[in-house]
Design a protein around this motif. Structure first.
Motif, PDB file in Angstrom:
ATOM      1  N   UNK A 143       3.407  22.765 -15.303  1.00 40.69           N
ATOM      2  CA  UNK A 143       4.397  21.952 -16.021  1.00 40.69           C
ATOM      3  C   UNK A 143       4.358  20.491 -15.578  1.00 40.69           C
ATOM      4  N   UNK A 144       3.840  20.207 -14.388  1.00 43.95           N
ATOM      5  CA  UNK A 144       3.734  18.814 -13.920  1.00 43.95           C
ATOM      6  C   UNK A 144       2.887  17.972 -14.869  1.00 43.95           C
ATOM      7  N   UNK A 145       1.951  18.608 -15.535  1.00 44.65           N
ATOM      8  CA  UNK A 145       1.048  17.871 -16.422  1.00 44.65           C
ATOM      9  C   UNK A 145       1.778  17.273 -17.627  1.00 44.65           C
ATOM     10  N   UNK A 146       2.947  17.811 -17.944  1.00 41.96           N
ATOM     11  CA  UNK A 146       3.708  17.348 -19.111  1.00 41.96           C
ATOM     12  C   UNK A 146       4.669  16.245 -18.664  1.00 41.96           C
ATOM     13  N   UNK A 147       4.275  15.005 -18.826  1.00 41.50           N
ATOM     14  CA  UNK A 147       5.142  13.889 -18.484  1.00 41.50           C
ATOM     15  C   UNK A 147       4.910  13.313 -17.105  1.00 41.50           C
ATOM     16  N   UNK A 148       5.030  14.145 -16.075  1.00 40.08           N
ATOM     17  CA  UNK A 148       4.946  13.609 -14.719  1.00 40.08           C
ATOM     18  C   UNK A 148       3.543  13.177 -14.334  1.00 40.08           C
ATOM     19  N   UNK A 149       2.519  13.818 -14.871  1.00 39.99           N
ATOM     20  CA  UNK A 149       1.152  13.403 -14.552  1.00 39.99           C
ATOM     21  C   UNK A 149       0.925  11.956 -14.975  1.00 39.99           C
ATOM     22  N   UNK A 150       1.414  11.581 -16.141  1.00 43.49           N
ATOM     23  CA  UNK A 150       1.258  10.198 -16.598  1.00 43.49           C
ATOM     24  C   UNK A 150       2.045   9.242 -15.705  1.00 43.49           C
ATOM     25  N   UNK A 151       3.232   9.659 -15.282  1.00 43.64           N
ATOM     26  CA  UNK A 151       4.023   8.828 -14.366  1.00 43.64           C
ATOM     27  C   UNK A 151       3.239   8.587 -13.078  1.00 43.64           C
ATOM     28  N   UNK A 152       2.626   9.644 -12.546  1.00 46.56           N
ATOM     29  CA  UNK A 152       1.844   9.506 -11.315  1.00 46.56           C
ATOM     30  C   UNK A 152       0.741   8.467 -11.467  1.00 46.56           C
ATOM     31  N   UNK A 153       0.025   8.529 -12.578  1.00 50.46           N
ATOM     32  CA  UNK A 153      -1.078   7.595 -12.807  1.00 50.46           C
ATOM     33  C   UNK A 153      -0.582   6.167 -13.031  1.00 50.46           C
ATOM     34  N   UNK A 154       0.364   5.994 -13.926  1.00 50.05           N
ATOM     35  CA  UNK A 154       0.766   4.650 -14.335  1.00 50.05           C
ATOM     36  C   UNK A 154       1.659   3.948 -13.318  1.00 50.05           C
ATOM     37  N   UNK A 155       2.423   4.720 -12.549  1.00 50.59           N
ATOM     38  CA  UNK A 155       3.349   4.134 -11.583  1.00 50.59           C
ATOM     39  C   UNK A 155       2.863   4.254 -10.146  1.00 50.59           C
ATOM     40  N   UNK A 156       1.692   4.841  -9.955  1.00 53.55           N
ATOM     41  CA  UNK A 156       1.104   4.993  -8.624  1.00 53.55           C
ATOM     42  C   UNK A 156       2.021   5.785  -7.684  1.00 53.55           C
ATOM     43  N   UNK A 157       2.559   6.874  -8.228  1.00 55.02           N
ATOM     44  CA  UNK A 157       3.382   7.795  -7.448  1.00 55.02           C
ATOM     45  C   UNK A 157       2.687   9.156  -7.517  1.00 55.02           C
ATOM     46  N   UNK A 158       1.707   9.355  -6.648  1.00 52.40           N
ATOM     47  CA  UNK A 158       0.858  10.531  -6.730  1.00 52.40           C
ATOM     48  C   UNK A 158       1.564  11.813  -6.331  1.00 52.40           C
ATOM     49  N   UNK A 159       1.025  12.918  -6.816  1.00 51.37           N
ATOM     50  CA  UNK A 159       1.600  14.228  -6.518  1.00 51.37           C
ATOM     51  C   UNK A 159       1.113  14.751  -5.169  1.00 51.37           C
ATOM     52  N   UNK A 160       2.049  15.220  -4.362  1.00 53.09           N
ATOM     53  CA  UNK A 160       1.756  16.053  -3.203  1.00 53.09           C
ATOM     54  C   UNK A 160       2.074  17.462  -3.671  1.00 53.09           C
ATOM     55  N   UNK A 161       1.051  18.202  -4.015  1.00 49.71           N
ATOM     56  CA  UNK A 161       1.236  19.493  -4.688  1.00 49.71           C
ATOM     57  C   UNK A 161       1.617  20.581  -3.692  1.00 49.71           C
ATOM     58  N   UNK A 162       2.771  21.189  -3.917  1.00 48.42           N
ATOM     59  CA  UNK A 162       3.131  22.329  -3.074  1.00 48.42           C
ATOM     60  C   UNK A 162       3.023  23.634  -3.873  1.00 48.42           C
ATOM     61  N   UNK A 163       2.961  24.732  -3.135  1.00 46.79           N
ATOM     62  CA  UNK A 163       2.720  26.066  -3.707  1.00 46.79           C
ATOM     63  C   UNK A 163       1.445  26.125  -4.539  1.00 46.79           C
ATOM     64  N   UNK A 164       0.340  25.534  -4.081  1.00 50.99           N
ATOM     65  CA  UNK A 164      -0.896  25.590  -4.869  1.00 50.99           C
ATOM     66  C   UNK A 164      -1.427  27.012  -5.023  1.00 50.99           C
ATOM     67  N   UNK A 165      -0.982  27.902  -4.134  1.00 48.41           N
ATOM     68  CA  UNK A 165      -1.393  29.307  -4.208  1.00 48.41           C
ATOM     69  C   UNK A 165      -0.290  30.192  -4.781  1.00 48.41           C
ATOM     70  N   UNK A 166       0.810  29.573  -5.254  1.00 50.33           N
ATOM     71  CA  UNK A 166       1.925  30.341  -5.825  1.00 50.33           C
ATOM     72  C   UNK A 166       2.402  31.414  -4.844  1.00 50.33           C
ATOM     73  N   UNK A 167       2.699  30.965  -3.617  1.00 47.81           N
ATOM     74  CA  UNK A 167       3.157  31.865  -2.555  1.00 47.81           C
ATOM     75  C   UNK A 167       2.149  32.980  -2.262  1.00 47.81           C
ATOM     76  N   UNK A 168       0.876  32.676  -2.428  1.00 52.51           N
ATOM     77  CA  UNK A 168      -0.170  33.650  -2.129  1.00 52.51           C
ATOM     78  C   UNK A 168      -0.521  34.564  -3.283  1.00 52.51           C
ATOM     79  N   UNK A 169       0.235  34.495  -4.377  1.00 55.79           N
ATOM     80  CA  UNK A 169      -0.002  35.375  -5.521  1.00 55.79           C
ATOM     81  C   UNK A 169      -1.394  35.155  -6.098  1.00 55.79           C
ATOM     82  N   UNK A 170      -1.851  33.897  -6.138  1.00 51.94           N
ATOM     83  CA  UNK A 170      -3.138  33.591  -6.758  1.00 51.94           C
ATOM     84  C   UNK A 170      -4.340  34.063  -5.939  1.00 51.94           C
ATOM     85  N   UNK A 171      -4.095  34.564  -4.744  1.00 54.12           N
ATOM     86  CA  UNK A 171      -5.187  35.185  -3.979  1.00 54.12           C
ATOM     87  C   UNK A 171      -5.536  36.546  -4.559  1.00 54.12           C
ATOM     88  N   UNK A 172      -4.624  37.100  -5.353  1.00 50.88           N
ATOM     89  CA  UNK A 172      -4.825  38.433  -5.916  1.00 50.88           C
ATOM     90  C   UNK A 172      -4.340  39.556  -5.027  1.00 50.88           C
TER      91      UNK A 172
END
Length: 344
Positions: A212-241
């Protein structure tokens, strides 16, 4: 390890950031120190924590994570080689063990900073983040938005408190967390109006199950130089399978704490299985593909990894050298189009 510029600052942070929220609950002080030693040795120079850690938050453990980092800093002599980030807790009835209910007022922020500095055994914090807003919104990965007029502390007061601490040298920069596009732009507007420093980052959830970050906030990050520090990249380990087919690994976070089941459910499990199968078709582990996908997004400044074992940490850090091919990215997007953000 690749280094990226943190917002408009002169700080260079590693593309992977060491997350710490299990330290003091699932990890001992010795294990935390071992993780920090290993991370530094691999080129990570960015650590992230919070005054409310470890999780799940409770009075008897609150602040323990920062204490573990502080004891490591005291013995390692690595403070000047690190970019250290922590957070002030926002309001919430479930947090009464912190300052009898934390707020984002000038007084509360000052008290929080002083306590964190003491626990961390340092004179300054490089990046101080508002952990979540002082208004009801869709934070902590929640999808959708139900409007509520309530704002417990005006943004202007919160920012003025942060600016005072910057002027005193207790914090160097500030960032946002669990924030929306509206909130981010409002903060930027207030900062510009007063000639105050602007936020240099935003820490929000971002992973294959929640883009959902890609909708709206991604553009803010690029244009305003406020980059994302992405948390839960593994979705609490769920994406490990490791939770597929009803598996309940005994030391898994979701097994131990039901409150972290936001990435579980029938629809999520279907998506996870498809991503896991795709990763293996390309000779990758599901975890490696999930992490590499986040790290190579152009709006991501740093990807916050976390681990409870050294084996997990080593695998996570190894993804720093992994780049997913355009073909694989296209196949990931094909799954995403059918299973977009399948979590509640």
């Amino acid at each position: 390890m690749e280094k990226r510029t943190l917002g408009t600052t002169d700080l260079k942070v590693s593309k992977l950031c060491l997350g710490t929220m299990t330290w003091g609950e699932q990890n001992s002080e010795t294990e935390a120190h071992q993780q920090m030693d290993y991370a530094i040795g691999c080129g990570i120079n960015f650590f992230d924590t919070a005054e409310m850690y470890p999780v799940p938050p409770k009075g008897e453990t609150q602040g323990r994570t920062e204490e573990y980092i502080g004891s490591w800093l005291a013995k390692s002599g690595q403070r000047n080689n690190l970019v250290l980030a922590t957070k002030v807790a926002g309001p919430g009835d479930w947090m009464t063990h912190i300052r009898n209910g934390p707020q984002l007022t000038r007084v509360h922020i000052r008290s929080a900073v002083e306590s964190s500095l003491k626990r961390l055994q340092t004179d300054y914090i490089d990046l101080y983040q508002i952990h979540w807003p002082a208004r009801p919104t869709n934070f902590f990965g929640k999808l959708g938005y139900v409007h509520d007029e309530q704002i417990s502390t005006p943004l202007e007061e919160t920012l003025s408190g942060l600016v005072e601490l910057i002027q005193e040298g207790k914090i160097r920069h500030y960032g946002l967390s669990n924030e929306t596009a509206w909130g981010t732009m409002k903060v930027l507007q207030i900062a510009e109006k007063h000639g105050w420093p602007k936020p240099v980052s935003i820490q929000n959830p971002y992973n294959l199950l929640n883009r959902s970050y890609e909708v709206g906030l991604a553009e803010v990050s690029h244009r305003e130089n406020v980059g994302l520090l992405a948390y839960s990249p593994m979705a609490f380990g769920v994406l490990s399978g490791k939770y597929l087919n009803g598996q309940q690994p005994p030391k898994g976070r979701i097994t131990l704490f039901e409150r972290f089941a936001r990435y579980k459910g029938e629809h999520a499990d279907i998506a996870v299985q498809k991503y896991a199968d795709l990763a293996r078709q390309h000779g990758l582990t599901p975890a490696a593909m999930a992490l590499a996908f986040v790290s190579q997004q152009g709006f991501v400044t740093s990807n916050i990894i976390g681990a409870t074992t050294m084996e997990q940490l080593a695998e996570n850090i190894a993804t720093a050298s992994l780049t997913l091919s355009p073909t694989l990215l296209a196949e990931i997007d094909a799954i995403h189009k059918v299973h977009s953000n399948p979590c509640p």
